[in-house]
Scaffold this motif. Structure first.
Motif, PDB file in Angstrom:
ATOM      1  N   GLY A  85       0.797  -1.214   0.000  1.00 17.08           N
ATOM      2  CA  GLY A  85       0.000   0.000   0.000  1.00 17.08           C
ATOM      3  C   GLY A  85       0.835   1.270   0.000  1.00 17.08           C
ATOM      4  N   GLY A  86       0.154   2.403  -0.189  1.00 17.52           N
ATOM      5  CA  GLY A  86       0.844   3.684  -0.269  1.00 17.52           C
ATOM      6  C   GLY A  86       1.382   3.920  -1.665  1.00 17.52           C
ATOM      7  N   SER A  87       2.076   5.022  -1.837  1.00 20.41           N
ATOM      8  CA  SER A  87       2.671   5.350  -3.130  1.00 20.41           C
ATOM      9  C   SER A  87       4.180   5.187  -3.071  1.00 20.41           C
ATOM     10  N   SER A  88       4.776   4.956  -4.231  1.00 23.61           N
ATOM     11  CA  SER A  88       6.228   4.793  -4.279  1.00 23.61           C
ATOM     12  C   SER A  88       6.939   6.069  -3.837  1.00 23.61           C
ATOM     13  N   GLN A  89       6.357   7.244  -4.208  1.00 23.51           N
ATOM     14  CA  GLN A  89       6.968   8.505  -3.795  1.00 23.51           C
ATOM     15  C   GLN A  89       6.953   8.653  -2.275  1.00 23.51           C
ATOM     16  N   CYS A  90       5.826   8.244  -1.668  1.00 23.79           N
ATOM     17  CA  CYS A  90       5.709   8.343  -0.208  1.00 23.79           C
ATOM     18  C   CYS A  90       6.756   7.483   0.486  1.00 23.79           C
ATOM     19  N   TRP A  91       6.877   6.229   0.066  1.00 25.93           N
ATOM     20  CA  TRP A  91       7.872   5.349   0.671  1.00 25.93           C
ATOM     21  C   TRP A  91       9.284   5.837   0.387  1.00 25.93           C
ATOM     22  N   GLY A  92       9.478   6.389  -0.817  1.00 25.99           N
ATOM     23  CA  GLY A  92      10.798   6.925  -1.143  1.00 25.99           C
ATOM     24  C   GLY A  92      11.188   8.065  -0.226  1.00 25.99           C
ATOM     25  N   VAL A  93      10.251   8.965   0.051  1.00 26.57           N
ATOM     26  CA  VAL A  93      10.528  10.089   0.957  1.00 26.57           C
ATOM     27  C   VAL A  93      10.820   9.585   2.365  1.00 26.57           C
ATOM     28  N   ILE A  94      10.026   8.623   2.823  1.00 28.46           N
ATOM     29  CA  ILE A  94      10.247   8.067   4.168  1.00 28.46           C
ATOM     30  C   ILE A  94      11.628   7.437   4.267  1.00 28.46           C
ATOM     31  N   TRP A  95      11.989   6.640   3.265  1.00 24.59           N
ATOM     32  CA  TRP A  95      13.307   6.002   3.293  1.00 24.59           C
ATOM     33  C   TRP A  95      14.426   7.038   3.212  1.00 24.59           C
ATOM     34  N   SER A  96      14.200   8.111   2.458  1.00 30.45           N
ATOM     35  CA  SER A  96      15.216   9.166   2.363  1.00 30.45           C
ATOM     36  C   SER A  96      15.422   9.854   3.708  1.00 30.45           C
ATOM     37  N   ILE A  97      14.323  10.149   4.395  1.00 27.16           N
ATOM     38  CA  ILE A  97      14.421  10.796   5.710  1.00 27.16           C
ATOM     39  C   ILE A  97      15.181   9.900   6.688  1.00 27.16           C
ATOM     40  N   ILE A  98      14.863   8.607   6.668  1.00 21.89           N
ATOM     41  CA  ILE A  98      15.570   7.666   7.541  1.00 21.89           C
ATOM     42  C   ILE A  98      17.058   7.631   7.206  1.00 21.89           C
TER      43      ILE A  98
END
Length: 279
Positions: free
Chosen positions: A232-245
């Protein structure tokens, strides 16, 4: 005579005053200890030595250089990315069939089984975590020596999984050759700058690669897009989360390095001479 009511109050006030003075005198040493602890804790995160200042300056230079040369093949960092997929697959019950590296298309890890909820983000987050640990070790020569030994093990595993891919073999062998060569230069002092460079590159890889693939060019095929399809969710959303981490990992590595390694260049060199010394 009129009654005088001030006497009892005055007596009580004097008694409290004497008690307060006694308490302050008794607590004086403990207060001093707390104050010293506070000063020490602040000093631990203060950049004091020339070695720390130089290290932070080199990190800044690395960030700029990597940003400018980002389109130059970065095979070693791709190897870390694929290693993250591979090692988590093994840890979650999977099996790695092979690893391939490509300077144009990136890398690919062929595996069977494993928990995809862990293995998919482990490419970006794994490389950024490795990068943070290398940045931490890059503040000290002895720590860099230890890190290079761990890197050697990781490289050998990657080499085993990628044994049918000549480009993977050449990349890994060159990296191992550099690590070994830097051990024998000025008691391994340049080794920590190599470890530091690999660390900065690995930490920034997930951030810039996610922005490049998902935000700027919106490439459909990526770890984040597959993760979004399955969970679920969008690839952009997960990408931003992983970038912040990833950015948090990098910041933690820098802060920990400053706090743990306040030694000067001379002190680090003396310590290095006593830990697996080289000519």
């Amino acid at each position: 005579m009129a009654p005088v009511h001030e006497r009892p109050g005055l007596f009580i006030s004097e008694h409290l005053l004497r008690s307060a003075r006694a308490a302050v005198v008794a607590a004086g040493p403990e207060v001093a200890k707390l104050a010293r602890r506070d000063v020490i804790s602040r000093r631990d995160l203060t950049v004091t030595s020339d070695a720390q200042k130089v290290t932070l300056g080199i990190i800044a230079v690395y960030v700029v250089v990597i940003a400018i040369l980002w389109n130059v093949p970065y095979m070693l960092v791709i190897a870390f990315h694929e290693f993250g997929h591979a090692i988590t697959a093994c840890c979650t019950g999977g099996r790695v069939k092979s690893i391939s590296l490509d300077p144009r298309e990136g890398g690919v890890t062929h595996m069977v089984g494993g928990k995809s909820a862990i293995t998919l983000p482990a490419g970006y987050l794994g490389s950024s975590l490795i990068g943070a640990l290398l940045i931490f070790c890059g503040f000290n020569i002895v720590a860099s020596k230890i890190a290079s030994l761990v890197l050697g093990v990781c490289f050998l595993l990657t080499l085993w999984w990628g044994k049918k891919d000549w480009l993977t073999i050449v990349t890994i062998l060159l990296a191992v050759g550099l690590l070994v060569a830097f051990w024998f230069i000025s008691h391994a002092e340049p080794l920590r700058f190599l470890v530091l460079f690999i660390g900065v590159m690995s930490s920034l890889y997930s951030v810039w690669d996610i922005c490049d693939d998902l935000i700027l060019r919106k490439v459909n095929s990526s770890d984040a897009s597959v993760f979004a399809e399955r969970y679920g969710g969008s690839s952009q959303c997960w990408g931003v989360i992983w970038s912040i981490i990833s950015v948090c990992f990098m910041a933690a590595g820098i802060i920990a390095g400053i706090a743990a390694f306040p030694q000067s260049f001379a002190e680090q060199e003396d310590d290095s001479k006593n830990f697996i010394p080289t000519l």
